[in-house]
Design an enzyme around this catalytic site. Structure first.
Site, PDB file in Angstrom:
ATOM      1  N   ARG A 248       0.852  -1.195   0.000  1.00  0.00           N
ATOM      2  CA  ARG A 248       0.000   0.000   0.000  1.00  0.00           C
ATOM      3  C   ARG A 248       0.887   1.244   0.000  1.00  0.00           C
ATOM      4  O   ARG A 248       1.991   1.231   0.543  1.00  0.00           O
ATOM      5  CB  ARG A 248      -0.927   0.007   1.216  1.00  0.00           C
ATOM      6  CG  ARG A 248      -1.937  -1.138   1.214  1.00  0.00           C
ATOM      7  CD  ARG A 248      -2.786  -1.128   2.469  1.00  0.00           C
ATOM      8  NE  ARG A 248      -3.763  -2.221   2.459  1.00  0.00           N
ATOM      9  CZ  ARG A 248      -3.535  -3.446   2.916  1.00  0.00           C
ATOM     10  NH1 ARG A 248      -2.336  -3.729   3.456  1.00  0.00           N
ATOM     11  NH2 ARG A 248      -4.456  -4.380   2.856  1.00  0.00           N
ATOM     12  N   LYS A 275      -2.582  -2.050   7.592  1.00  0.00           N
ATOM     13  CA  LYS A 275      -3.978  -1.617   7.605  1.00  0.00           C
ATOM     14  C   LYS A 275      -4.798  -2.410   8.615  1.00  0.00           C
ATOM     15  O   LYS A 275      -5.561  -1.837   9.399  1.00  0.00           O
ATOM     16  CB  LYS A 275      -4.569  -1.765   6.209  1.00  0.00           C
ATOM     17  CG  LYS A 275      -6.036  -1.350   6.095  1.00  0.00           C
ATOM     18  CD  LYS A 275      -6.543  -1.518   4.678  1.00  0.00           C
ATOM     19  CE  LYS A 275      -8.018  -1.138   4.553  1.00  0.00           C
ATOM     20  NZ  LYS A 275      -8.518  -1.304   3.168  1.00  0.00           N
ATOM     21  N   HIS A 345      -2.846   2.479  -5.534  1.00  0.00           N
ATOM     22  CA  HIS A 345      -3.534   1.219  -5.276  1.00  0.00           C
ATOM     23  C   HIS A 345      -3.655   0.396  -6.557  1.00  0.00           C
ATOM     24  O   HIS A 345      -3.790  -0.835  -6.513  1.00  0.00           O
ATOM     25  CB  HIS A 345      -4.930   1.487  -4.702  1.00  0.00           C
ATOM     26  CG  HIS A 345      -5.536   0.304  -4.015  1.00  0.00           C
ATOM     27  ND1 HIS A 345      -6.147  -0.726  -4.694  1.00  0.00           N
ATOM     28  CD2 HIS A 345      -5.611  -0.026  -2.705  1.00  0.00           C
ATOM     29  CE1 HIS A 345      -6.588  -1.617  -3.839  1.00  0.00           C
ATOM     30  NE2 HIS A 345      -6.272  -1.228  -2.624  1.00  0.00           N
ATOM     31  N   ARG A 348      -1.431  -2.609  -7.034  1.00  0.00           N
ATOM     32  CA  ARG A 348      -1.841  -3.838  -6.355  1.00  0.00           C
ATOM     33  C   ARG A 348      -2.834  -4.624  -7.214  1.00  0.00           C
ATOM     34  O   ARG A 348      -2.747  -5.846  -7.335  1.00  0.00           O
ATOM     35  CB  ARG A 348      -2.460  -3.491  -4.989  1.00  0.00           C
ATOM     36  CG  ARG A 348      -1.443  -2.918  -4.013  1.00  0.00           C
ATOM     37  CD  ARG A 348      -2.080  -2.279  -2.783  1.00  0.00           C
ATOM     38  NE  ARG A 348      -2.833  -3.197  -1.956  1.00  0.00           N
ATOM     39  CZ  ARG A 348      -2.326  -4.043  -1.088  1.00  0.00           C
ATOM     40  NH1 ARG A 348      -0.994  -4.119  -0.949  1.00  0.00           N
ATOM     41  NH2 ARG A 348      -3.092  -4.822  -0.358  1.00  0.00           N
ATOM     42  N   HIS A 372      -3.996  -9.143   2.374  1.00  0.00           N
ATOM     43  CA  HIS A 372      -5.446  -8.999   2.431  1.00  0.00           C
ATOM     44  C   HIS A 372      -6.021  -9.808   3.580  1.00  0.00           C
ATOM     45  O   HIS A 372      -5.486 -10.857   3.951  1.00  0.00           O
ATOM     46  CB  HIS A 372      -6.088  -9.486   1.131  1.00  0.00           C
ATOM     47  CG  HIS A 372      -6.043  -8.481   0.033  1.00  0.00           C
ATOM     48  ND1 HIS A 372      -6.228  -8.800  -1.290  1.00  0.00           N
ATOM     49  CD2 HIS A 372      -5.808  -7.138   0.053  1.00  0.00           C
ATOM     50  CE1 HIS A 372      -6.124  -7.712  -2.035  1.00  0.00           C
ATOM     51  NE2 HIS A 372      -5.870  -6.696  -1.246  1.00  0.00           N
ATOM     52  N   TYR A 382      -7.705 -20.377  11.307  1.00  0.00           N
ATOM     53  CA  TYR A 382      -6.868 -21.563  11.278  1.00  0.00           C
ATOM     54  C   TYR A 382      -5.701 -21.466  10.297  1.00  0.00           C
ATOM     55  O   TYR A 382      -4.654 -22.043  10.493  1.00  0.00           O
ATOM     56  CB  TYR A 382      -7.717 -22.789  10.918  1.00  0.00           C
ATOM     57  CG  TYR A 382      -8.710 -23.151  11.998  1.00  0.00           C
ATOM     58  CD1 TYR A 382      -8.316 -23.899  13.112  1.00  0.00           C
ATOM     59  CD2 TYR A 382     -10.027 -22.724  11.935  1.00  0.00           C
ATOM     60  CE1 TYR A 382      -9.220 -24.220  14.116  1.00  0.00           C
ATOM     61  CE2 TYR A 382     -10.942 -23.035  12.929  1.00  0.00           C
ATOM     62  CZ  TYR A 382     -10.531 -23.779  14.018  1.00  0.00           C
ATOM     63  OH  TYR A 382     -11.436 -24.084  15.002  1.00  0.00           O
TER      64      TYR A 382
END
Length: 420
Positions: A248, A275, A345, A348, A372, A382
């Site tokens: 970012r 983030k 952005h 990305r 993400h 998990y």
């Protein structure tokens, strides 16, 4: 038997002349006109409250007429009949009015903002107060919050919309609604007009950040090379790093050199800078490994010769104790001719689609490189896999792919990857 006062006529106050000493013209019921030696005339009312003898001032004649003075006397008598001291009632009302007038929108907005600071990132805090200072305070900031009506709020928001900033208008409206709610929670009455305006503003169409496609990469890389001489050298390096590692924008420009180990070729971003680490509820406390290609490391070594003596990789040109502005990347893209076609952005989005479609990597590997959050919360609880080994190979492949396009050895389009 007490002598009854004869009510005054309109002529008497008007024609009363000063004397050597102050004197009174009585109207009955405690009301009288006090004429001073300088000719000034003041309405007064004497009354008893409990054992105390008190006097109220009703204003100056002729600004306050005889009829108005009598209305004030009648109101005072009604309060006395209820066991209320009219002088104290007047003071209480004035104090409430002063408090109301002092509780302006700007004052309460700044209180709300200060109260929220511990839960916000510096960028959010700065952007929120900046928007209020630019768009709202000049319009309604000085108004008592309880006096703000729908038309005041609409006029302020329409002004934002008039310059085409529809999304900002919606965000500012939501911020204002929170300020009104904050005031209500502190016992300050208001209408909260911002909360009720659902259909006043023009709707904002959902969209994505501007980003080029893989097919546009050759032209983009050529434009980047062509504009190198026009860009500040650290900005040029920042653009190339955005292309190669697609973190970012804020995560790149706010990076301190202490996070980079050039000898080991490692860059680990602490979780609190990410983030998801800045969330106030259930923040992700996992540090993010930015896998670096050889090309990215070369750029960082070059950058270190320029800015390595300071705190940040990309210091602000005016104040080296602060990082580069968020707008620097967008300005560089604008100079390249890619305004509204590519964003920070956008790198990305470009990497996500191209690495999956052209290089054949699994979605979850690219997703982990992008840091993400998983949409499946159960799986996220998990699945702690970092895919570090696979990501290192992937990032080198990506850098080689970019170099191949720049040199003409990789043809993009329907043909995919082809070595000449």
């Amino acid at each position: 038997m007490p002598k009854l006062a004869v009510p005054l006529t309109d002529l008497q106050p008007r024609t009363a002349k000063p004397k050597d000493k102050p004197y009174k013209l009585t109207d009955g019921g405690g009301l009288y006109l006090l004429i001073n030696t300088d000719g000034a005339k003041y309405w007064r009312m004497d009354y008893r409250y409990g054992e105390a003898r008190k006097t109220m001032a009703f204003g100056k004649y002729p600004e306050v007429t005889l009829a108005e003075a009598r209305e004030k006397r009648l109101a005072a008598r009604k309060l006395l009949d209820q066991g209320i001291d009219p002088s104290q009632d007047k003071k209480d009302r004035q104090r409430e009015l002063n408090e109301t007038n002092s509780n302006t929108f700007e004052k309460l907005a700044r209180e709300w903002h200060a109260n929220k600071l511990p839960t916000w990132s510096p960028a959010t805090a700065s952007d929120t107060i900046r928007r209020l200072e630019i768009d709202i305070f000049p319009q309604i900031g000085s108004m008592p919050i309880g006096a703000i009506k729908h038309q005041h709020m609409i006029a302020a928001l329409r002004k934002i919309e008039s310059r085409g900033a529809h999304e900002i208008a919606h965000r500012v409206k939501a911020t204002c609604a929170r300020v009104f709610t904050y005031a209500s929670q502190h016992g300050i009455e208001n209408r909260n007009p911002a909360a009720e305006m659902k259909d006043v503003l023009k709707p904002v169409k959902a969209g994505h950040f501007a980003a080029i496609t893989a097919d546009e990469l050759p032209a983009f890389l050529a434009a980047m090379d062509k504009n190198d001489a026009r860009l500040f050298k650290p900005t040029r390096i920042a653009l190339r790093l955005m292309m190669l590692i697609f973190v970012r924008t804020s995560e790149l420009i706010e990076t301190p050199w202490s996070e980079i180990d050039l000898e080991k070729g490692e860059w680990i971003i602490p979780w609190h800078r990410m983030k998801r680490g800045k969330l106030t509820v259930n923040p992700d406390t996992t540090d993010h490994h930015v896998c670096l290609s050889l090309q990215a490391l070369d750029l960082l070594r070059e950058l270190h010769t320029l800015t390595g003596g300071g705190k940040y990789l990309f210091p602000n040109q005016r104040d080296h104790e602060k990082p580069m502005s968020n707008g620097a990347i967008l300005m560089a893209l604008k100079r390249m001719g890619y305004q509204n076609r590519m964003t920070g952005h956008g790198f990305r989005a470009l990497a996500m689609s191209t690495i999956k479609e052209r290089l054949g990597y699994r979605h979850e590997v690219v997703d982990r490189q992008l840091a993400h959050a998983q949409k499946d919360k159960v799986a996220a609880a998990y699945d702690r896999a970092q895919f570090l080994a696979e990501r290192r190979v992937m990032m080198q492949d990506w850098a080689d792919f970019i170099d191949g396009i720049a040199s003409g050895k990789v043809v993009v389009g329907a043909f995919g990857r082809k070595v000449a």
